[in-house]
Design an enzyme around this catalytic site. Structure first.
Site, short mmCIF file in Angstrom:
data_model
loop_
_atom_site.label_atom_id
_atom_site.label_comp_id
_atom_site.label_asym_id
_atom_site.label_seq_id
_atom_site.Cartn_x
_atom_site.Cartn_y
_atom_site.Cartn_z
N ASP A 180 0.87 -1.19 0.00
CA ASP A 180 0.00 0.00 0.00
C ASP A 180 0.90 1.23 0.00
O ASP A 180 1.47 1.55 1.04
CB ASP A 180 -0.91 -0.05 1.23
N GLU A 212 -0.79 10.66 1.55
CA GLU A 212 -2.11 10.03 1.64
C GLU A 212 -2.32 9.43 3.02
O GLU A 212 -3.39 9.57 3.60
CB GLU A 212 -2.26 8.94 0.56
N GLU A 213 -1.30 8.77 3.54
CA GLU A 213 -1.45 8.11 4.85
C GLU A 213 -1.54 9.13 5.98
O GLU A 213 -1.91 8.80 7.10
CB GLU A 213 -0.28 7.15 5.11
N ASP A 235 -5.47 1.96 -5.49
CA ASP A 235 -5.00 1.71 -4.12
C ASP A 235 -5.53 0.35 -3.70
O ASP A 235 -6.19 -0.34 -4.47
CB ASP A 235 -5.50 2.84 -3.19
N HIS A 329 -1.70 -2.30 6.36
CA HIS A 329 -0.98 -1.42 7.29
C HIS A 329 -0.07 -2.16 8.27
O HIS A 329 0.54 -1.54 9.14
CB HIS A 329 -1.93 -0.48 8.06
ZN LIG Z 1 -3.10 3.37 0.33
#
Ligand SMILES: [Zn+2]
Length: 366
Positions: A180, A212-213, A235, A329
């Protein structure tokens, strides 16, 4: 194509790029675009933008994936050399102790570290099943004083990420850090190589976005400048075929790429994406015509930048498209290269359908 995707993704996964510190990833991607003869530029936030010119009468497309990854920043250096960290992004605290990390001091000077796990022999029965909040965790980099830590270049604000790694699993599956969204970046690079020669397509803007995160808005400045008619974000899509994901949906790892029909954060942020019907129809009809698999996802709990990008100008026809992922994650996310290949093939075929007759009028799709 699969081997190329494997190589590109593996290289991308090994490059550190905490949110707000994506420079090394951007340099790699810019060099790869240069190799393809595609000019690119970056904006002040660090987004990398490349445009493949096409028919200006057709709706323009912004295809994007984020370069950044989640992690930590150093919050405090203890006198005895241990480091405390602040989290950056949706870091799963349950899966942190015993992780190897990398302190990103600078290219060639990065330092390995260990997110400490209290010695098992000293763990009390009450502690055994308790999730330790990140604020109580500490990192050991092997140095025994604050002075030694400073001399090594580690300071408050130094980026920290999971130690980059790639593990090839059976059946074309890869495990490792920052699948990711380096997998999305790899897919766009592959597509860029396929599309750069094709004429008659719409103007296609490729964007590798930042942060983005962190705050889900890094792609916004790029979108505001490009003013696309269509936005497609690549994504992760949550695979729901792991033993602990039952009932959440019908997305299988290895089952092909997926579109999101509904996303919503559900934890305070009133945002999400309900895709434009023209985009849903485009991908479904293309998948059918090309005999490519396409899975459907609808769930609460995750957002992408697209939630914000869709609201610029007079509104952007948007859709989240992606690859199934397991263990999102964590330090060992898993994807399937066949899904990535399917994603690239589906996108190439779908983008070829967007010509000057392609309608984004809601009344044509009701
Ligand atoms: Zn992502």
């Amino acid at each position: 194509m699969k081997q190329r995707l494997r190589d590109t993704l593996s290289e991308l996964m090994m490059i550190p790029g905490l949110s707000g510190h994506e420079d090394r990833v951007r340099r790699y991607l810019r060099a790869r675009l240069d190799d393809l003869g595609i000019a690119s530029r970056s904006d002040r936030l660090g987004n990398l933008i490349a445009t493949i010119e096409g028919d200006p009468e057709a709706p323009s497309v912004m295809l994007f994936a984020h370069m950044d990854q989640l992690g930590f920043v150093v919050r405090k250096v203890e006198a005895d050399g241990f480091l405390r960290v602040e989290r950056l992004g949706g870091v799963p605290e349950r899966a942190l102790p015993s992780q190897a990390v990398l302190l990103c001091v600078g290219e060639g000077r990065d330092l390995p570290g260990v997110l400490a796990n209290k010695s098992h022999h000293a763990t009390t029965p009450e502690e055994k099943y308790r999730v330790v909040p990140y604020s109580e965790l500490y990192i050991d980099i092997g140095l025994a004083s604050a002075d030694a830590v400073e001399a090594a270049g580690v300071r408050i604000g130094t980026p920290v990420i999971y130690r980059p790694q790639v593990i090839a699993l059976a059946d074309d599956r890869l495990a490792g850090t920052s699948v990711d969204d380096r997998a999305g970046c790899a897919a766009i690079l592959e597509l860029a190589g396929m599309l750069k020669e094709k004429q008659g397509l719409a103007n296609l803007h490729l964007v590798f976005s930042v942060q983005e995160e962190f705050n889900l808005r890094g792609a916004l400045p790029a979108a505001q400048v490009l003013q696309p008619d269509i936005a497609i974000q690549l994504d992760l899509i949550l695979a729901t075929d792991a033993p602990d994901m039952g009932g959440r949906g019908d997305v299988a790892l290895g089952g092909g790429p997926a579109i999101s029909l509904y996303s919503f954060h559900g934890r305070g942020t009133l945002n999400g994406v309900i895709p434009h019907p023209a985009m849903v129809r485009l991908f479904e009809e293309t998948a059918r015509a090309e005999s490519l698999p396409l899975q459907r996802s609808a769930h609460i709990g995750a957002l992408t930048d697209l939630s914000y990008v869709q609201h610029i100008g007079e509104g952007v026809a948007s859709i989240d498209l992606g690859f199934p992922i397991r263990y999102s994650h964590s330090s060992l996310e898993v994807c399937d290269l066949n899904d990535l290949e399917g994603l690239v093939r589906l996108l190439a075929a779908a983008l070829a359908q967007i010509d000057r007759n392609f309608s984004l009028d809601r009344d044509d799709h009701s």
